[in-house]
Design a protein around this motif. Sequence first.
Motif, PDB file in Angstrom:
ATOM      1  N   PRO A 156       7.922   3.919  -0.355  1.00  0.00           N
ATOM      2  CA  PRO A 156       8.012   3.153   0.894  1.00  0.00           C
ATOM      3  C   PRO A 156       9.289   2.300   0.961  1.00  0.00           C
ATOM      4  CG  PRO A 156       5.785   3.056   0.026  1.00  0.00           C
ATOM      5  CD  PRO A 156       6.633   3.706  -1.041  1.00  0.00           C
ATOM      6  N   PRO A 212       0.813  -1.226   0.000  1.00  0.00           N
ATOM      7  CA  PRO A 212       0.000   0.000   0.000  1.00  0.00           C
ATOM      8  C   PRO A 212       0.846   1.276   0.000  1.00  0.00           C
ATOM      9  CG  PRO A 212      -0.781  -1.538   1.658  1.00  0.00           C
ATOM     10  CD  PRO A 212       0.523  -2.072   1.157  1.00  0.00           C
ATOM     11  N   ASP A 260       7.255   7.462   8.801  1.00  0.00           N
ATOM     12  CA  ASP A 260       8.375   6.524   8.910  1.00  0.00           C
ATOM     13  C   ASP A 260       8.249   5.404   7.889  1.00  0.00           C
ATOM     14  OD1 ASP A 260       9.349   7.978  10.987  1.00  0.00           O
ATOM     15  OD2 ASP A 260       8.543   6.677  12.569  1.00  0.00           O
ATOM     16  N   ASP A 261       7.008   5.097   7.479  1.00  0.00           N
ATOM     17  CA  ASP A 261       6.742   4.014   6.530  1.00  0.00           C
ATOM     18  C   ASP A 261       6.812   4.495   5.070  1.00  0.00           C
ATOM     19  OD1 ASP A 261       5.968   1.327   5.892  1.00  0.00           O
ATOM     20  OD2 ASP A 261       3.937   2.051   5.507  1.00  0.00           O
ATOM     21  N   GLY A 262       7.152   5.775   4.861  1.00  0.00           N
ATOM     22  CA  GLY A 262       7.255   6.255   3.485  1.00  0.00           C
ATOM     23  C   GLY A 262       5.916   6.614   2.859  1.00  0.00           C
ATOM     24  N   GLN A 263       4.900   6.829   3.683  1.00  0.00           N
ATOM     25  CA  GLN A 263       3.613   7.314   3.161  1.00  0.00           C
ATOM     26  C   GLN A 263       3.656   8.841   3.190  1.00  0.00           C
ATOM     27  OE1 GLN A 263       1.786   4.975   1.933  1.00  0.00           O
ATOM     28  NE2 GLN A 263       2.843   3.264   2.932  1.00  0.00           N
ATOM     29  N   GLN A 297       6.827  12.889   4.880  1.00  0.00           N
ATOM     30  CA  GLN A 297       6.405  11.491   4.839  1.00  0.00           C
ATOM     31  C   GLN A 297       6.498  10.849   6.217  1.00  0.00           C
ATOM     32  OE1 GLN A 297       9.262   8.975   2.676  1.00  0.00           O
ATOM     33  NE2 GLN A 297      10.675  10.709   2.597  1.00  0.00           N
ATOM     34  N   MET A 299      -1.547  -1.143   8.031  1.00  0.00           N
ATOM     35  CA  MET A 299      -0.548  -1.867   7.240  1.00  0.00           C
ATOM     36  C   MET A 299       0.645  -0.966   6.938  1.00  0.00           C
ATOM     37  SD  MET A 299       0.522  -4.646   6.106  1.00  0.00           S
ATOM     38  CE  MET A 299      -0.873  -5.547   6.818  1.00  0.00           C
ATOM     39  N   THR A 300       1.833  -1.607   6.933  1.00  0.00           N
ATOM     40  CA  THR A 300       3.085  -0.920   6.612  1.00  0.00           C
ATOM     41  C   THR A 300       3.870  -1.824   5.657  1.00  0.00           C
ATOM     42  OG1 THR A 300       4.201  -2.010   8.440  1.00  0.00           O
ATOM     43  CG2 THR A 300       3.261   0.179   8.883  1.00  0.00           C
ATOM     44  N   LEU A 301       5.016  -1.351   5.207  1.00  0.00           N
ATOM     45  CA  LEU A 301       5.829  -2.207   4.343  1.00  0.00           C
ATOM     46  C   LEU A 301       6.381  -3.392   5.139  1.00  0.00           C
ATOM     47  CD1 LEU A 301       6.931  -2.787   1.592  1.00  0.00           C
ATOM     48  CD2 LEU A 301       8.831  -1.233   2.038  1.00  0.00           C
TER      49      LEU A 301
END
Lengths: 285, 411
Positions: free
Chosen positions: A115, A63, B307-310, B305, A86-88
Amino acid sequence: MSGKTGNGNGPSRVERRFAALKAEGRGGLIVYVACGDPDPETFFEILSGLPGAGVDVIEIGMPFSDPMADGPEIQAASLRALKAGMTLSGTLEMAARFRTQDDETPIILMGYYNPIHSYGPRKFLKDARAAGVDGLIVVDLPPEEDEELCRPALDAGLHWIRLATPTSDDKRLPTVLSNTSGFVYYVSIMGITGTRSASGAAVRQAVARLKAHTDLPIAVGFGVKTPEQAAEIAAVADAAVVGSSVIERLKAGLDADDRATPGLVDGVLGFVRSLAESVRKARAH
Amino acid sequence: MEALNTYRGGPDERGHFGHFGGRFVAETLMPLILAVEEAYEAAKKDPGYQAAIDDFAKHYVGRPSPLYFAERLTEHFASRGANGNKGAKLYFKRDELNHTGSHKINNCLGQILLARRMGMTRIIAETGAGQHGVAVATVCARFDLPCVVYMGTTDIARQAPNVFRMKLLGAEVVPVTSGTGTLKDAMNDALRDWVANVENTFYIIGTVAGPHPYPAMVRDFQSVIGNEVREQMQAAEGRLPDTLVACIGGGSNAMGLFHPFLDEPSVRLIGVEAAGHGLETGKHAASLAGGRPGVLHGNRTYLLQTDDGQIIDAHSISAGLDYPGIGPEHSWLHESGRAEYVSATDAEALEAFQLCSRLEGIIPALEPAHALAYVAKIAPELPKDHLMVMNLCGRGDKDVFSVAEVLGVEL
């Protein structure tokens, strides 16, 4: 040259799967699901059920908040998944958990670069490999940026699956196909996911053009929505990719607050089964 | 060829400024991006292309824009200093006097003439404050090309006059509801449109961001600002300015002002980002001060952004600065130390907005009001012979409704 193997120890899961499909004389079914949609546990139930429903290769969407190449369905799925936490790293955990119960079905992670850039490309490749991921599709990394992730991914033993499009003309195709491995993902329409659909004839022609440039299997996606369309594609390509319409089924099982209702998983897997059955009959006539 | 020790040599052939920039787009767009680059390189070698831009710039846009000595603000800032002997001499580069009311038209002119050379028959654009959208709609009307402008619903609400202007000019304004309905979301949807219509559509990006060649191309078109300042300052004071100040959203007006001076080490360059409610609150649009490098909208640059790059939604009272990224060349100038980047809050910009209106009889846009807010901080303690140029890159007509609302005035 194209056609590199994804790992150094004999054929990869992806290669074994496409070899098996060839032996069976049928096209494959690839299904896209957005990781963690609508919540991690419901997602894992769906993921676990995909091989049994007849899916040959699983594409797990990583996502991202700004999925520029995706249409409204996949955007909404990504945002639901992010909202549900959800995260990477969560996506990699999900893949690893799937691997404890299925060591054969190939898993391809599909998404956008940021991400991964944020996670750290080297660490991501190492962790993805360890989680049992077989290949990557990173939409916003064209051949011009191969040093970023593509070459390191190939070195790490992962397949790098490139999107080829109707704009990839004969001059551009060799560039697109270089460093591509596992299979080629042909985007059959000009546009974003889940919008228009291409005709069977146009796809047949495009696949023939690609086959003149590569020995890799060709999967065709974007705009493949119904069992009939999936069958039409699988009859002329090595696999059909279905994403948005699976997500539409998932969405039908959500309540007003985007929470899963009891019939959701069965609804999604039932639809996937109908796709798989249709694809399996495709070359019988 | 430029010498190696220059700040003006970038980008390299792959669009990189240091490790920023690049071409991070889907394969569908890649052939088109390459075609735009090829067409632009060819156009640059064609004297007729630049001549056409210059001609329209003069007779249609009204260039050159004046370099104006802001005498009353200069006196005001001097009176704020610790003793009476200080206070920089402030000049405004009056790009708000351009046709359409901002610097945005400089770039639109260059791009639409390029689109015509390429035989494109449909124009798309994204807009935040609506200044770029109005400029695009304007050149589309002038050159008879259909125009679709993507604009976030939040921005449509706060920039109603510009929405109406675009419609009057014949553009279709498409409301963007995804995300928070601001500039980044408008850019996403413009890219989605482009992917679906590559065969006839040209995307006029409004700032020095996006995939190569856009950051360099938009900078080139906006460099007219800095080139004029150089000449005008020479005529007015017989020398180079000491400090240049400009606000930064994506950073096109700042880059246009800075670029001709990058290799003049005596000229201090200051970019002012939008600090929104304050950097410490997290509700801001200061990508350099509060972000870190990432990849979005085709280039690597500083981004807001998680920490997760969102991507995190930016916040600013100014719709034109409300973007979670910044042009890649600014990221590079920031890391190389050639330019300084600071910030001003919503409240500080509002104060400067009113100050400029009362003292100079110029209602500035909220965007350059951020630049003025920073000028107000440093001008009082600089010597009297210190020549400062602030880019007054847009006029405030579009902002009067939203400012009235913030000030609690019912119109």
